[in-house]
Design an enzyme around this catalytic site. Structure first.
Site, PDB file in Angstrom:
ATOM      1  N   GLY A  11       0.857  -1.185   0.000  1.00 30.10           N
ATOM      2  CA  GLY A  11       0.000   0.000   0.000  1.00 30.10           C
ATOM      3  C   GLY A  11       0.891   1.232   0.000  1.00 30.10           C
ATOM      4  O   GLY A  11       2.090   1.133   0.289  1.00 30.10           O
ATOM      5  N   GLY A  14       2.352   5.093   4.511  1.00 32.22           N
ATOM      6  CA  GLY A  14       1.531   5.284   5.702  1.00 32.22           C
ATOM      7  C   GLY A  14       0.216   4.520   5.702  1.00 32.22           C
ATOM      8  O   GLY A  14      -0.616   4.707   6.593  1.00 32.22           O
ATOM      9  N   ALA A  15       0.016   3.630   4.720  1.00 31.57           N
ATOM     10  CA  ALA A  15      -1.268   2.916   4.630  1.00 31.57           C
ATOM     11  C   ALA A  15      -1.513   2.002   5.829  1.00 31.57           C
ATOM     12  O   ALA A  15      -2.656   1.660   6.148  1.00 31.57           O
ATOM     13  CB  ALA A  15      -1.316   2.102   3.343  1.00 31.57           C
ATOM     14  N   GLY A  16      -0.423   1.587   6.475  1.00 30.35           N
ATOM     15  CA  GLY A  16      -0.564   0.688   7.631  1.00 30.35           C
ATOM     16  C   GLY A  16       0.057  -0.684   7.380  1.00 30.35           C
ATOM     17  O   GLY A  16      -0.271  -1.656   8.071  1.00 30.35           O
ATOM     18  N   LYS A  17       0.997  -0.756   6.432  1.00 29.97           N
ATOM     19  CA  LYS A  17       1.618  -2.050   6.068  1.00 29.97           C
ATOM     20  C   LYS A  17       2.322  -2.720   7.249  1.00 29.97           C
ATOM     21  O   LYS A  17       2.092  -3.887   7.531  1.00 29.97           O
ATOM     22  CB  LYS A  17       2.671  -1.844   4.947  1.00 29.97           C
ATOM     23  CG  LYS A  17       2.090  -1.305   3.660  1.00 29.97           C
ATOM     24  CD  LYS A  17       3.169  -1.035   2.649  1.00 29.97           C
ATOM     25  CE  LYS A  17       4.061   0.135   2.968  1.00 29.97           C
ATOM     26  NZ  LYS A  17       3.382   1.439   2.957  1.00 29.97           N
ATOM     27  N   THR A  18       3.193  -1.952   7.908  1.00 31.78           N
ATOM     28  CA  THR A  18       3.958  -2.555   9.010  1.00 31.78           C
ATOM     29  C   THR A  18       3.022  -2.975  10.137  1.00 31.78           C
ATOM     30  O   THR A  18       3.180  -4.047  10.724  1.00 31.78           O
ATOM     31  CB  THR A  18       5.015  -1.549   9.531  1.00 31.78           C
ATOM     32  OG1 THR A  18       5.799  -1.131   8.412  1.00 31.78           O
ATOM     33  CG2 THR A  18       5.916  -2.171  10.571  1.00 31.78           C
ATOM     34  N   TYR A  47      13.530  13.735   0.521  1.00 32.82           N
ATOM     35  CA  TYR A  47      12.292  14.505   0.632  1.00 32.82           C
ATOM     36  C   TYR A  47      12.528  16.012   0.490  1.00 32.82           C
ATOM     37  O   TYR A  47      11.617  16.747   0.137  1.00 32.82           O
ATOM     38  CB  TYR A  47      11.563  14.184   1.941  1.00 32.82           C
ATOM     39  CG  TYR A  47      10.756  12.904   1.827  1.00 32.82           C
ATOM     40  CD1 TYR A  47       9.710  12.805   0.912  1.00 32.82           C
ATOM     41  CD2 TYR A  47      11.044  11.783   2.602  1.00 32.82           C
ATOM     42  CE1 TYR A  47       8.971  11.634   0.780  1.00 32.82           C
ATOM     43  CE2 TYR A  47      10.313  10.606   2.484  1.00 32.82           C
ATOM     44  CZ  TYR A  47       9.283  10.548   1.567  1.00 32.82           C
ATOM     45  OH  TYR A  47       8.547   9.391   1.428  1.00 32.82           O
ATOM     46  N   ASP A  86       6.410  -6.887   5.253  1.00 29.43           N
ATOM     47  CA  ASP A  86       5.685  -5.609   5.172  1.00 29.43           C
ATOM     48  C   ASP A  86       5.989  -4.860   3.869  1.00 29.43           C
ATOM     49  O   ASP A  86       5.741  -3.666   3.761  1.00 29.43           O
ATOM     50  CB  ASP A  86       5.901  -4.736   6.422  1.00 29.43           C
ATOM     51  CG  ASP A  86       7.291  -4.126   6.515  1.00 29.43           C
ATOM     52  OD1 ASP A  86       8.163  -4.469   5.694  1.00 29.43           O
ATOM     53  OD2 ASP A  86       7.507  -3.295   7.418  1.00 29.43           O
ATOM     54  N   GLU A 147       8.923  13.232   6.790  1.00 33.30           N
ATOM     55  CA  GLU A 147       7.723  13.025   5.970  1.00 33.30           C
ATOM     56  C   GLU A 147       6.675  14.112   6.158  1.00 33.30           C
ATOM     57  O   GLU A 147       5.655  14.118   5.463  1.00 33.30           O
ATOM     58  CB  GLU A 147       7.080  11.671   6.326  1.00 33.30           C
ATOM     59  CG  GLU A 147       7.897  10.494   5.877  1.00 33.30           C
ATOM     60  CD  GLU A 147       7.311   9.156   6.325  1.00 33.30           C
ATOM     61  OE1 GLU A 147       7.696   8.138   5.745  1.00 33.30           O
ATOM     62  OE2 GLU A 147       6.486   9.145   7.252  1.00 33.30           O
TER      63      GLU A 147
HETATM   64  N1  LIG Z   1      -5.955   1.066  10.668  1.00 30.37           N
HETATM   65  C1  LIG Z   1      -5.303   2.039  11.284  1.00 30.37           C
HETATM   66  N2  LIG Z   1      -5.980   2.939  12.029  1.00 30.37           N
HETATM   67  C2  LIG Z   1      -5.354   3.921  12.655  1.00 30.37           C
HETATM   68  N3  LIG Z   1      -4.017   4.123  12.631  1.00 30.37           N
HETATM   69  C3  LIG Z   1      -3.297   3.255  11.931  1.00 30.37           C
HETATM   70  C4  LIG Z   1      -3.893   2.188  11.227  1.00 30.37           C
HETATM   71  N4  LIG Z   1      -2.911   1.515  10.595  1.00 30.37           N
HETATM   72  C5  LIG Z   1      -1.763   2.134  10.880  1.00 30.37           C
HETATM   73  N5  LIG Z   1      -1.993   3.166  11.707  1.00 30.37           N
HETATM   74  C6  LIG Z   1      -0.994   4.105  12.212  1.00 30.37           C
HETATM   75  O1  LIG Z   1      -0.576   4.865  11.072  1.00 30.37           O
HETATM   76  C7  LIG Z   1       0.829   5.083  11.096  1.00 30.37           C
HETATM   77  C8  LIG Z   1       1.447   4.445   9.857  1.00 30.37           C
HETATM   78  O2  LIG Z   1       1.329   3.041   9.931  1.00 30.37           O
HETATM   79  P1  LIG Z   1       2.483   2.077   9.410  1.00 30.37           P
HETATM   80  O3  LIG Z   1       3.815   2.525   9.900  1.00 30.37           O
HETATM   81  O4  LIG Z   1       2.050   0.684   9.717  1.00 30.37           O
HETATM   82  O5  LIG Z   1       2.368   2.363   7.841  1.00 30.37           O
HETATM   83  P2  LIG Z   1       3.248   1.801   6.639  1.00 30.37           P
HETATM   84  O6  LIG Z   1       2.323   1.558   5.506  1.00 30.37           O
HETATM   85  O7  LIG Z   1       4.071   0.639   7.090  1.00 30.37           O
HETATM   86  O8  LIG Z   1       4.175   3.056   6.341  1.00 30.37           O
HETATM   87  P3  LIG Z   1       5.399   3.244   5.330  1.00 30.37           P
HETATM   88  O9  LIG Z   1       4.833   3.330   3.966  1.00 30.37           O
HETATM   89  O10 LIG Z   1       5.989   4.528   5.723  1.00 30.37           O
HETATM   90  O11 LIG Z   1       6.321   2.095   5.519  1.00 30.37           O
HETATM   91  C9  LIG Z   1       1.333   4.475  12.400  1.00 30.37           C
HETATM   92  O12 LIG Z   1       1.373   5.499  13.362  1.00 30.37           O
HETATM   93  C10 LIG Z   1       0.254   3.447  12.762  1.00 30.37           C
HETATM   94  O13 LIG Z   1       0.178   3.253  14.146  1.00 30.37           O
HETATM   95  N1  LIG Z   2      11.404   6.808  -3.214  1.00 32.24           N
HETATM   96  C1  LIG Z   2      11.139   5.720  -2.495  1.00 32.24           C
HETATM   97  N2  LIG Z   2      11.384   4.502  -3.011  1.00 32.24           N
HETATM   98  C2  LIG Z   2      11.080   3.355  -2.334  1.00 32.24           C
HETATM   99  O1  LIG Z   2      11.320   2.241  -2.835  1.00 32.24           O
HETATM  100  C3  LIG Z   2      10.534   3.509  -1.043  1.00 32.24           C
HETATM  101  N3  LIG Z   2      10.139   2.634  -0.108  1.00 32.24           N
HETATM  102  C4  LIG Z   2       9.719   3.333   0.931  1.00 32.24           C
HETATM  103  N4  LIG Z   2       9.830   4.655   0.681  1.00 32.24           N
HETATM  104  C5  LIG Z   2       9.554   5.753   1.619  1.00 32.24           C
HETATM  105  C6  LIG Z   2       8.125   5.973   1.937  1.00 32.24           C
HETATM  106  C7  LIG Z   2       8.177   6.387   3.377  1.00 32.24           C
HETATM  107  O2  LIG Z   2       8.477   7.773   3.488  1.00 32.24           O
HETATM  108  C8  LIG Z   2       9.349   5.633   3.946  1.00 32.24           C
HETATM  109  C9  LIG Z   2       8.995   4.328   4.641  1.00 32.24           C
HETATM  110  O3  LIG Z   2       8.299   3.464   3.853  1.00 32.24           O
HETATM  111  O4  LIG Z   2      10.197   5.374   2.836  1.00 32.24           O
HETATM  112  C10 LIG Z   2      10.328   4.801  -0.548  1.00 32.24           C
HETATM  113  N5  LIG Z   2      10.619   5.910  -1.254  1.00 32.24           N
END
Ligand SMILES: Nc1ncnc2c1ncn2[C@@H]1O[C@H](COP(=O)(O)OP(=O)(O)OP(=O)(O)O)[C@@H](O)[C@H]1O
Ligand SMILES: Nc1nc(=O)c2ncn([C@H]3C[C@H](O)[C@@H](CO)O3)c2[nH]1
Length: 212
Positions: A11, A14-18, A47, A86, A147
């Site tokens: 996703g 920040g979609a919530g993957k981790t 950035y 993730d 970010e």
């Molecule tokens: N379903 C949800 N509802 C509310 N908050 C959430 C939800 N999922 C994730 N979060 C919060 O949103 C933030 C981003 O989540 P997370 O780090 O899992 O995203 P990510 O997709 O792994 O990010 P990145 O693309 O940066 O790796 C975190 O603070 C997390 O606690």
């Molecule tokens: N340019 C770029 N290429 C990648 O492959 C990539 N993978 C993650 N990200 C950025 C998104 C979040 O800020 C942060 C954590 O996911 O790192 C990327 N940015």
């Protein structure tokens, strides 16, 4: 499907993957493969100036993920062990096609294919699809300093890029099952029923059998 699935959560930023990958790994009792973002030395500068730092940043992500997935493949996947990751390696191409241009993009594509074409591909992708509003709220909530001033147009473009990428993966990797989670309406963190629904979908795909 293989009885020992390889699951990737994907996703936009920040979609919530981790968060979801960690919850699934705990629930399904599977090892978690988690990317460590803070180690990337180009993140902050990227950035601030995308054009200047994209190539270094994309290469760093690619090399790290290649090493991490290669290790996971030999230690877990080829040993018949399941794993929840993730990220999917394909995200390198989703980002690089957006951030790189001209000769750098062409060179990166070639390196990407050389490094990744023979890596194990996930059996299941859990794709969290979320709106700009949701992503911005989660990015703000997490509070990583680099970010916070992210260009909204960049994020909006990535949302579209993810949509196209999932459509093309459905064609180019038909053996991979894509489960789409509506990240705006499905709150797997706050609502146990929403999480249970995602778990049930994953389990049903595992049970349905689908050779890798
Ligand atoms: N379903 C949800 N509802 C509310 N908050 C959430 C939800 N999922 C994730 N979060 C919060 O949103 C933030 C981003 O989540 P997370 O780090 O899992 O995203 P990510 O997709 O792994 O990010 P990145 O693309 O940066 O790796 C975190 O603070 C997390 O606690
Ligand atoms: N340019 C770029 N290429 C990648 O492959 C990539 N993978 C993650 N990200 C950025 C998104 C979040 O800020 C942060 C954590 O996911 O790192 C990327 N940015």
């Amino acid at each position: 499907m293989n009885q020992v699935p390889f699951i990737a959560v994907e996703g936009a930023i920040g979609a919530g993957k981790t968060t979801l990958a960690s919850m699934l790994a705990a629930e399904l009792n599977m090892p978690l493969l988690k990317e460590i973002v803070e180690e990337n030395p180009f993140m902050e500068r990227f950035y601030q100036n995308l054009d200047e730092w994209s190539f270094q940043l994309e290469m760093f992500f690619l090399c790290n993920r290649y090493k991490q997935l290669g290790d996971t493949e030999s230690k877990l996947i080829r040993q018949g062990q399941p794993v929840v990751s993730d990220y999917h390696i394909y995200k390198n191409l989703i980002f690089s096609e957006r951030t790189l241009k001209g000769r750098e993009r062409e060179k990166y594509r070639q390196i990407y294919h050389v490094l990744t074409d023979d890596l194990a591909k996930p059996d299941i992708i859990v794709y969290i699809k979320a709106s700009l509003e949701t992503l911005l709220a989660r990015i703000a909530k997490r509070g990583r300093s680099f970010e916070q001033d992210m260009d909204h147009a960049y994020l909006e473009q990535l949302i579209e890029d993810y949509e196209s990428a999932m459509s093309s993966l459905a064609i180019t990797e038909p053996e991979t099952t894509i489960i789409t989670v509506d990240g705006d309406s499905m709150d797997f963190v706050a609502d146990p029923e929403h999480f249970a629904d995602i778990v049930a979908q994953v389990k049903s795909r595992i049970a349905s059998g689908h050779p890798r």
